[in-house]
Motif scaffolding. Structure first.
Motif, PDB file in Angstrom:
ATOM      1  N   SER A 150       0.820  -1.208   0.000  1.00  0.00           N
ATOM      2  CA  SER A 150       0.000   0.000   0.000  1.00  0.00           C
ATOM      3  C   SER A 150       0.856   1.262   0.000  1.00  0.00           C
ATOM      4  O   SER A 150       0.589   2.210  -0.743  1.00  0.00           O
ATOM      5  N   MET A 151       1.907   1.259   0.827  1.00  0.00           N
ATOM      6  CA  MET A 151       2.790   2.416   0.880  1.00  0.00           C
ATOM      7  C   MET A 151       3.543   2.603  -0.428  1.00  0.00           C
ATOM      8  O   MET A 151       3.730   3.727  -0.903  1.00  0.00           O
ATOM      9  N   LYS A 152       3.994   1.488  -1.025  1.00  0.00           N
ATOM     10  CA  LYS A 152       4.724   1.580  -2.289  1.00  0.00           C
ATOM     11  C   LYS A 152       3.820   2.071  -3.408  1.00  0.00           C
ATOM     12  O   LYS A 152       4.281   2.766  -4.314  1.00  0.00           O
TER      13      LYS A 152
ATOM     14  N   THR B 145       2.799   6.460  -7.110  1.00  0.00           N
ATOM     15  CA  THR B 145       1.941   7.499  -7.695  1.00  0.00           C
ATOM     16  C   THR B 145       2.584   8.878  -7.561  1.00  0.00           C
ATOM     17  O   THR B 145       2.609   9.665  -8.520  1.00  0.00           O
ATOM     18  N   ILE B 146       3.121   9.170  -6.382  1.00  0.00           N
ATOM     19  CA  ILE B 146       3.774  10.467  -6.166  1.00  0.00           C
ATOM     20  C   ILE B 146       4.998  10.603  -7.061  1.00  0.00           C
ATOM     21  O   ILE B 146       5.241  11.672  -7.650  1.00  0.00           O
ATOM     22  N   ALA B 147       5.780   9.519  -7.194  1.00  0.00           N
ATOM     23  CA  ALA B 147       6.978   9.564  -8.033  1.00  0.00           C
ATOM     24  C   ALA B 147       6.625   9.817  -9.486  1.00  0.00           C
ATOM     25  O   ALA B 147       7.288  10.609 -10.176  1.00  0.00           O
TER      26      ALA B 147
ATOM     27  N   VAL C 295       7.794  13.064 -11.762  1.00  0.00           N
ATOM     28  CA  VAL C 295       8.523  12.921 -13.032  1.00  0.00           C
ATOM     29  C   VAL C 295       7.762  13.579 -14.176  1.00  0.00           C
ATOM     30  O   VAL C 295       8.349  14.270 -15.010  1.00  0.00           O
ATOM     31  N   VAL C 296       6.439  13.377 -14.222  1.00  0.00           N
ATOM     32  CA  VAL C 296       5.631  13.996 -15.278  1.00  0.00           C
ATOM     33  C   VAL C 296       5.706  15.516 -15.186  1.00  0.00           C
ATOM     34  O   VAL C 296       5.845  16.217 -16.204  1.00  0.00           O
TER      35      VAL C 296
ATOM     36  N   LYS D 140      12.480   4.995  -7.464  1.00  0.00           N
ATOM     37  CA  LYS D 140      11.287   4.386  -6.877  1.00  0.00           C
ATOM     38  C   LYS D 140      10.431   3.719  -7.941  1.00  0.00           C
ATOM     39  O   LYS D 140       9.894   2.626  -7.743  1.00  0.00           O
ATOM     40  N   ILE D 141      10.302   4.384  -9.084  1.00  0.00           N
ATOM     41  CA  ILE D 141       9.510   3.808 -10.175  1.00  0.00           C
ATOM     42  C   ILE D 141      10.141   2.514 -10.673  1.00  0.00           C
ATOM     43  O   ILE D 141       9.464   1.506 -10.881  1.00  0.00           O
ATOM     44  N   LEU D 142      11.466   2.529 -10.862  1.00  0.00           N
ATOM     45  CA  LEU D 142      12.154   1.321 -11.322  1.00  0.00           C
ATOM     46  C   LEU D 142      12.047   0.200 -10.299  1.00  0.00           C
ATOM     47  O   LEU D 142      11.887  -0.969 -10.664  1.00  0.00           O
TER      48      LEU D 142
END
Length: 341
Positions: free
Chosen positions: A29-31, A36-38, A42-43, A111-113
């Motif tokens: 859940s935290m990830k 989403t925030i990451a 980036v966007v 984090k995304i990777l």
């Protein structure tokens, strides 16, 4: 004492199953929120850089996207920069933009990777391995095999080498074809791009090659970062496997009285037992042996990992029997009823 008849006589199938939270679920859940925030960061970073390129620097769509890609990966060939596109105020903005990209956006990309890599690993874990199929068919699971575990580690290193070689090969062949470079120049360009060195002596000049480099620098950067993390962990993995083999094999295939006493009297096992079981217990349960082994292998810490669970268990185990059963539930219900009177 209040009667416990309703608790005992109730149909077990009518009792709704409680959902037991796990650390993995909480971490997932935290990830998800972090992911989403990451992505939003980036966007937003890409949009700001793209807007600068189109509105203030006069670059077209391809050049603007290409500029953000080489900035966010810290490649920086130097063919497009804030120095060539703007004056004093724009360079102040450029310094801040680069700093944010290196410090914050790099973390967001990491984090995304991580999330993407974990999802791919979870997908692989859902597939039944040969050992799991054997267990499902009634065969006993395979024992710990030192050579097999070491080959798994070396196999991951070999896969990383193949991924790196394949990524460089794709960059070499593609840039040699698009830019008309020799294979040596294209290979050199692919290596300095993948490692984010970016000397700037070679850079893409055509629109098609810039589109390719935009995608290539992002993918190659991710491949190299992921592979380096795997390769960097190999010495620790090898040492951990040898330690595990030593701990698992210390008793061989049999156990004598002296070895049993050494296990029963070890501080770790003594802390796992309840007061009712006593310090002079002459046996070790399956769960106690497993936890003791995991502690010895360094996979669990008795104080940080096990003790909080033992304390929680002892609070629920009202009669101190070492088991959670209906009698413990009855005592908890009685205590609640008594507190309400």
């Amino acid at each position: 004492m209040a009667s416990t008849q309703p608790l005992v006589s109730k149909d077990p199938e009518a009792i709704p199953a409680a959902h037991v939270l796990s650390v993995n679920e909480l971490q997932a859940s935290m990830k998800c929120k972090t992911f989403t925030i990451a992505v939003l960061l980036v966007v937003t970073y890409w949009f700001v850089g793209f807007s600068f390129g189109v509105r203030y620097a006069g670059w077209d769509l391809v050049d603007s996207v290409y500029f953000v890609a080489v900035t966010i990966t810290t490649v920086g060939y130097g063919d497009l920069s804030f120095m060539s596109a703007s004056k004093y105020k724009g360079r102040i903005f450029g310094g801040c933009y680069v700093f944010v990209g290196v410090v914050f956006i790099a973390v967001a990309m990491g984090k995304i990777l991580d999330v993407l890599q974990e999802r791919s690993q979870r997908l692989l874990r859902t597939m039944l391995t040969s050992e799991q199929k054997a267990m499902a068919e009634g065969y006993p699971p395979a024992c710990f095999d030192l050579k097999r575990e070491l080959w798994k580690v070396y196999g991951r290193a070999a896969k990383c080498s193949i991924w790196i070689a394949a990524t460089i090969a794709v960059g070499t062949l593609t840039m040699s074809h698009m830019e008309g470079w020799s294979l040596g120049d294209a290979f050199y360009f692919s290596c300095v791009t993948m490692t984010t060195v970016g000397y700037g002596d070679l850079h893409p000049s055509s629109r098609s090659s810039k589109v390719f480099v935009t995608v290539y620098c992002l993918l190659s950067f991710g491949v190299l970062a992921s592979c380096l993390s795997v390769v960097g962990s190999i010495p620790f993995e090898v040492r951990r496997i040898h330690m595990t083999a030593e701990v698992l094999g210390q008793f061989g295939a049999a156990l004598d009285d002296g070895e049993l006493r050494s296990i029963c009297t070890s501080p770790s096992v003594q802390r796992l037992k309840t007061a009712k079981e006593g310090a002079g217990a002459s046996c070790v349960s399956r769960a106690e042996f497993v936890i003791w082994q995991l502690v010895k292998q360094g996979k669990l810490d008795l104080d940080d990992d096990v003790q909080p669970c033992l304390s929680r268990f002892d609070k629920l185990d009202k009669d101190g029997s070492g088991n959670l059963d209906s009698m413990d539930i009855a005592r908890i219900v009685d205590a609640k009823v008594a507190s309400q009177k």
